[in-house]
Design an enzyme around this catalytic site. Structure first.
Site, PDB file in Angstrom:
ATOM      1  N   ASP A 151     -10.824  23.528  31.309  1.00 10.27           N
ATOM      2  CA  ASP A 151     -12.192  23.006  31.352  1.00 10.27           C
ATOM      3  C   ASP A 151     -13.154  24.183  31.384  1.00 10.27           C
ATOM      4  O   ASP A 151     -13.129  24.972  32.333  1.00 10.27           O
ATOM      5  CB  ASP A 151     -12.364  22.120  32.596  1.00 10.27           C
ATOM      6  CG  ASP A 151     -13.662  21.324  32.576  1.00 10.27           C
ATOM      7  OD1 ASP A 151     -14.558  21.644  31.776  1.00 10.27           O
ATOM      8  OD2 ASP A 151     -13.771  20.366  33.374  1.00 10.27           O
ATOM      9  N   ARG A 153     -16.563  23.850  31.064  1.00 10.81           N
ATOM     10  CA  ARG A 153     -17.954  23.410  31.194  1.00 10.81           C
ATOM     11  C   ARG A 153     -18.671  24.082  32.344  1.00 10.81           C
ATOM     12  O   ARG A 153     -18.054  24.487  33.313  1.00 10.81           O
ATOM     13  CB  ARG A 153     -18.002  21.888  31.388  1.00 10.81           C
ATOM     14  CG  ARG A 153     -17.692  21.150  30.108  1.00 10.81           C
ATOM     15  CD  ARG A 153     -17.543  19.695  30.339  1.00 10.81           C
ATOM     16  NE  ARG A 153     -16.390  19.401  31.169  1.00 10.81           N
ATOM     17  CZ  ARG A 153     -16.113  18.193  31.641  1.00 10.81           C
ATOM     18  NH1 ARG A 153     -16.915  17.193  31.385  1.00 10.81           N
ATOM     19  NH2 ARG A 153     -15.037  17.999  32.363  1.00 10.81           N
TER      20      ARG A 153
HETATM   21  N1  LIG Z   1     -10.519  19.658  25.181  1.00  8.41           N
HETATM   22  C1  LIG Z   1     -10.521  18.324  25.266  1.00  8.41           C
HETATM   23  N2  LIG Z   1     -11.678  17.692  25.574  1.00  8.41           N
HETATM   24  C2  LIG Z   1     -11.647  16.347  25.674  1.00  8.41           C
HETATM   25  C3  LIG Z   1     -10.499  15.575  25.440  1.00  8.41           C
HETATM   26  N3  LIG Z   1     -10.827  14.260  25.599  1.00  8.41           N
HETATM   27  C4  LIG Z   1     -12.133  14.227  25.925  1.00  8.41           C
HETATM   28  N4  LIG Z   1     -12.640  15.474  25.970  1.00  8.41           N
HETATM   29  C5  LIG Z   1     -13.950  15.950  26.380  1.00  8.41           C
HETATM   30  O1  LIG Z   1     -14.001  15.811  27.781  1.00  8.41           O
HETATM   31  C6  LIG Z   1     -15.356  15.703  28.191  1.00  8.41           C
HETATM   32  C7  LIG Z   1     -15.480  14.505  29.131  1.00  8.41           C
HETATM   33  O2  LIG Z   1     -16.695  14.592  29.749  1.00  8.41           O
HETATM   34  P1  LIG Z   1     -17.191  13.667  30.954  1.00  8.41           P
HETATM   35  O3  LIG Z   1     -17.278  12.261  30.459  1.00  8.41           O
HETATM   36  O4  LIG Z   1     -18.390  14.314  31.548  1.00  8.41           O
HETATM   37  O5  LIG Z   1     -15.983  13.641  31.895  1.00  8.41           O
HETATM   38  P2  LIG Z   1     -15.194  14.053  33.121  1.00  8.41           P
HETATM   39  O6  LIG Z   1     -15.151  15.501  33.405  1.00  8.41           O
HETATM   40  O7  LIG Z   1     -13.910  13.371  32.893  1.00  8.41           O
HETATM   41  O8  LIG Z   1     -15.896  13.396  34.351  1.00  8.41           O
HETATM   42  P3  LIG Z   1     -16.326  11.896  34.633  1.00  8.41           P
HETATM   43  O9  LIG Z   1     -16.334  11.196  33.315  1.00  8.41           O
HETATM   44  O10 LIG Z   1     -17.701  12.060  35.208  1.00  8.41           O
HETATM   45  O11 LIG Z   1     -15.370  11.345  35.590  1.00  8.41           O
HETATM   46  C8  LIG Z   1     -16.185  15.601  26.931  1.00  8.41           C
HETATM   47  O12 LIG Z   1     -16.747  16.876  26.646  1.00  8.41           O
HETATM   48  C9  LIG Z   1     -15.155  15.226  25.867  1.00  8.41           C
HETATM   49  O13 LIG Z   1     -15.515  15.686  24.568  1.00  8.41           O
HETATM   50  C10 LIG Z   1      -9.288  16.274  25.111  1.00  8.41           C
HETATM   51  O14 LIG Z   1      -8.205  15.709  24.947  1.00  8.41           O
HETATM   52  N5  LIG Z   1      -9.360  17.635  25.044  1.00  8.41           N
END
Ligand SMILES: Nc1nc2c(ncn2[C@@H]2O[C@H](COP(=O)(O)OP(=O)(O)OP(=O)(O)O)[C@@H](O)[C@H]2O)c(=O)[nH]1
Length: 223
Positions: A151, A153
């Site tokens: 991650d 971010r």
């Molecule tokens: N690298 C990667 N990114 C992913 C994948 N699936 C989803 N994402 C990314 O994961 C991120 C999810 O963001 P958020 O919805 O803020 O999620 P989170 O950190 O799970 O937190 P909450 O949703 O608040 O519980 C987004 O940037 C998506 O594009 C994956 O398999 N690999």
């Protein structure tokens, strides 16, 4: 040869506030706002630009969010495949819709829509990661095989956005403990953490389990 996306993503690893520690004075420039009618409410949409990267970040607000009372809020990272293309590989699109509905029902709230696609690795690399996941890797292993942390971010860019609206206290819709900690480190008060568990399905079951086990997400039935 590395794509621009790879180079950008790796560069931002170095600059990134990976643990959510505040980086003094993250600057985002507010640009403009308009109405955004949606099926659930007419939000105001606001655009901010990062002068360092040129990246645009968005916020949606509804009602008087600067009145001091805790604001029902979602900090959402961009997921083009889930948010716009209805992908069932993740829970992103359903979470965005559920949070917009919840804010509409309450009549007041804010969504920060951060352009941190693919947990910060960008769209091209996220699809590369999906390709590895199609072959059996989990979401964390796939990032690592591509040379990225799980991650990447950063959340310090939330601060100038929330300051712009006069928001300092949140009722945050999230399952991500790191997001809560990062916002608290920025001096924001997370008065309440509201679970946002939606659209668990056969396609995202393994992905959500990995998030619970390896990334520490609060997800019931996550293992
Ligand atoms: N690298 C990667 N990114 C992913 C994948 N699936 C989803 N994402 C990314 O994961 C991120 C999810 O963001 P958020 O919805 O803020 O999620 P989170 O950190 O799970 O937190 P909450 O949703 O608040 O519980 C987004 O940037 C998506 O594009 C994956 O398999 N690999």
């Amino acid at each position: 040869m590395q794509s621009q996306t790879d180079a950008d993503a790796r560069r931002s690893t170095n600059a990134a506030d990976v643990d959510g520690k505040p980086v003094a004075g993250y600057q985002l420039d507010y640009v403009t706002s308009s109405k955004l009618p949606t099926p659930w409410a007419t939000f105001a949409i606001h655009v901010f630009v990062d002068p360092g990267t040129g990246k645009e970040h968005l916020a949606l607000t509804l009602g008087d969010v600067g009145s001091g009372a805790p604001v029902l809020a979602r900090v959402h990272s961009e997921c083009l495949t889930g948010d716009a293309l209805f992908s069932q590989r993740c829970d992103c699109g359903a979470q965005l819709e559920a949070s917009m509905r919840a804010i509409a029902e309450e009549g007041r709230g804010a969504i920060l829509y951060l352009r941190q696609e693919g947990r910060g690795i960008g769209l091209v690399n996220k699809i590369r990661a999906y390709n590895l996941q199609d072959a059996g890797a989990d979401t964390v292993e796939a990032n690592e095989r591509l040379g990225f942390p799980a991650d990447m971010r950063r959340y310090d860019l939330c601060k100038p956005m929330l300051d712009h609206f006069g928001i300092f206290s949140l009722r945050l819709m999230t399952n991500n403990p790191r997001k809560v900690r990062a916002l608290e480190r920025l001096g924001l008060r997370v008065e309440e953490r509201l679970p946002l568990q939606v659209n668990r399905n056969a396609h995202n079951e393994a992905y959500l389990s990995t998030k619970a086990v390896k990334l520490g997400h609060w997800l019931k039935g996550g293992q």
